[in-house]
Scaffold this active site. Structure first.
Site, PDB file in Angstrom:
ATOM      1  N   ASP A   4       0.838  -1.071   0.068  1.00  0.00           N
ATOM      2  CA  ASP A   4      -0.041  -0.030  -0.034  1.00  0.00           C
ATOM      3  C   ASP A   4       1.052   1.343   0.051  1.00  0.00           C
ATOM      4  O   ASP A   4       2.109   1.149   0.386  1.00  0.00           O
ATOM      5  CB  ASP A   4      -0.879  -0.045   1.257  1.00  0.00           C
ATOM      6  N   ASP A   6       0.156   4.853   0.981  1.00  0.00           N
ATOM      7  CA  ASP A   6      -0.249   6.111   2.017  1.00  0.00           C
ATOM      8  C   ASP A   6      -0.285   5.159   3.481  1.00  0.00           C
ATOM      9  O   ASP A   6      -1.081   4.512   3.678  1.00  0.00           O
ATOM     10  CB  ASP A   6      -1.206   6.866   1.926  1.00  0.00           C
TER      11      ASP A   6
END
Length: 171
Positions: A4, A6
């Site tokens: 992922d 952020d």
């Protein structure tokens, strides 16, 4: 190995389209380097609803991607969902579309993939795609997400080091 963006690879700055605001999460560089040393392809799977909300352009998302790659090196695939929650698309995590698309682009079965993320939606997307998920909690991770996670790690490097042999192609 799919990361992922952020809150996992870089600090979460809501709707960030400014490359100057990109800051790595602790141990992100060492974790990505370790995976590359195994010879395992690395990718990023990221929701960017700021595009749908009119807060970001795809160009700004691309500028942040370039900055991340300046700091961490090139990734084999970036899978980005520009939709908002109301769009009900199949790519926005917790749906499995981003993970399936990234795996298809990498020529691998999602069951061989590991997804590292900081919230429950990352792990739910991994499960829905048939991949394994590892939760790397931070200040925004909810306690119930931690409790629901089959596997957690305090940081990315620990998550990588804790993978069983063969995970994500690891030796």
């Amino acid at each position: 190995m799919l990361f992922d963006r952020d809150g996992t690879l870089i600090q979460d700055v809501p709707y960030n389209g400014d490359p100057a605001r990109v800051r790595l999460m602790p141990h992100a560089g060492a974790a990505v380097d370790a995976v590359r040393e195994w010879g395992v392809p690395v990718g990023v799977v990221t929701n960017q609803s700021g595009v749908a909300r009119g807060l970001l352009t795809l160009g700004a998302v691309e500028a942040v991607r370039r900055r991340v790659e300046e700091l961490l090196g090139a990734f084999d695939i970036w899978a980005v969902c520009p939709h908002g929650p109301a769009d009900r698309c199949g790519c926005r995590k917790p749906a499995p579309g981003l993970i399936r698309a990234a795996c298809a682009a990498l020529g691998t079965d999602p069951r061989r993939a590991v997804v590292l993320g900081d919230i429950g939606a990352d792990l739910a997307a991994a499960r829905a795609a048939g991949a394994r998920g590892v939760l790397v909690p931070n200040a925004v991770t909810r306690p119930e997400e931690i409790a629901d996670a089959a596997r957690t790690a305090p940081d990315l490097l620990t998550a990588i080091r804790g993978l069983p042999a063969g995970a994500g192609g690891a030796p």
